[in-house]
Design a protein around this motif. Sequence first.
Motif, short mmCIF file in Angstrom:
data_model
loop_
_atom_site.label_atom_id
_atom_site.label_comp_id
_atom_site.label_asym_id
_atom_site.label_seq_id
_atom_site.Cartn_x
_atom_site.Cartn_y
_atom_site.Cartn_z
N LEU A 86 7.37 -8.06 -3.13
CA LEU A 86 7.79 -6.80 -3.75
C LEU A 86 6.88 -6.43 -4.92
O LEU A 86 6.53 -5.26 -5.09
N LEU A 87 6.51 -7.43 -5.71
CA LEU A 87 5.58 -7.18 -6.82
C LEU A 87 4.24 -6.67 -6.29
O LEU A 87 3.64 -5.75 -6.85
N ALA A 88 3.77 -7.31 -5.20
CA ALA A 88 2.49 -6.88 -4.60
C ALA A 88 2.61 -5.46 -4.06
O ALA A 88 1.68 -4.66 -4.20
N LEU A 89 3.75 -5.14 -3.44
CA LEU A 89 3.97 -3.78 -2.93
C LEU A 89 3.89 -2.76 -4.06
O LEU A 89 3.29 -1.70 -3.91
N LYS A 90 4.52 -3.12 -5.18
CA LYS A 90 4.52 -2.22 -6.34
C LYS A 90 3.08 -2.02 -6.84
O LYS A 90 2.66 -0.88 -7.12
N ALA A 91 2.33 -3.12 -6.93
CA ALA A 91 0.95 -3.04 -7.41
C ALA A 91 0.10 -2.18 -6.48
O ALA A 91 -0.69 -1.34 -6.93
N VAL A 92 0.27 -2.38 -5.17
CA VAL A 92 -0.50 -1.59 -4.19
C VAL A 92 -0.12 -0.12 -4.29
O VAL A 92 -0.99 0.77 -4.25
N GLY A 93 1.17 0.16 -4.45
CA GLY A 93 1.63 1.55 -4.57
C GLY A 93 1.02 2.22 -5.80
O GLY A 93 0.58 3.37 -5.72
N GLU A 94 0.98 1.49 -6.91
CA GLU A 94 0.41 2.07 -8.13
C GLU A 94 -1.09 2.34 -7.97
O GLU A 94 -1.60 3.38 -8.39
N GLN A 95 -1.78 1.39 -7.32
CA GLN A 95 -3.23 1.56 -7.10
C GLN A 95 -3.50 2.80 -6.26
O GLN A 95 -4.40 3.59 -6.54
N ARG A 96 -2.68 2.98 -5.19
CA ARG A 96 -2.89 4.11 -4.30
C ARG A 96 -2.60 5.43 -5.00
O ARG A 96 -3.30 6.41 -4.78
N SER A 97 -1.56 5.42 -5.86
CA SER A 97 -1.24 6.68 -6.55
C SER A 97 -2.30 7.02 -7.59
O SER A 97 -2.58 8.18 -7.87
N GLN A 98 -2.94 5.97 -8.16
CA GLN A 98 -4.03 6.22 -9.12
C GLN A 98 -5.25 6.82 -8.42
O GLN A 98 -5.95 7.69 -8.95
#
Lengths: 100, 214
Positions: A86-98
Amino acid sequence: MLFFKKALVAAILLVLVSPLFGVVLADLVGYHEPLDLAAEAIGLEDLTESLNWTPLLDYSVPGLPAEVGYIVAGFVGIAIILGIGLLALKAVGEQRSQRA
Amino acid sequence: MHIPDGFLDIATAAITYLLSLGYGGYALSKVKRTFNPDTVSLVTVLAAAIFAAQMLNWPLPGGTSLHFVGGALAAILLGPWLGFLTMFLVVFIQCVVFHDGGITALGANVLNMAIIDCLVGYLIYRSAVKLFGRRDSVRSIAAFLGGWFGITIAGLACGLEIGYSPAFPYGVTVTVPIMTGWHAVLGVIEGVITSVVVLYVARRSPHLIMSEAG
């Protein structure tokens, strides 16, 4: 999505039946880790217990019967893995939105 | 397969740590750009399932046991790099949370189960499917051989590590045949489970078998 659900259900079922193999049958046949047996036979010291840092050593939970502890330990392991995911999903989501 | 603390000397532990860290860094660089919510979810769920499957120790009369390892399966389904991350997650949690495998031997255990098992299984499966096509019979045999040889070669590596380590009084002439032979026998079960799961996924969601892509 169906694959994820099926895989998770399979993992939960495996944990629920795991004490049958990891505890009950192991006691029945006098099981020890193969490498532990080799070490014992040649007088090598296994440092697992003297170097231990975790209360969940060998999938046991202090104060619980071995069978129940094995199941609880299994769910703890799965929960930690899913938590990291879940933490990795959150990190990937933030990277993609950036990037967007 | 999980080497405990006290079995490896400092040099062997350090070398295996360095190899695993180097490979891990390379694997991360390979998958970094392709990371998306789907791949992260796949890695996580497969790691949870393999972790649970590894808890099913099948004790054998005589005091030893076998359990599914899953490195070849992870690499066949997700490819060698994501397969590595999946197995690393499993082996790391087993070591840190349950002390299943020593902290001094974590590098060696990662090398055996997350690198060698994954790579051997992946290469065998990928080569077979490329050569003979994506038929169920090919998938079934290739996955079986990948699972079997993956665990056997990982056992060989384990024999080399403890055999070369001065902490273990027996040399490689003893440890390699024993570890390789034993894992070759038990690896038949690994091959069967790998084959059954790959065939199941291939029939229902073939796009999930990433080692067939490209």
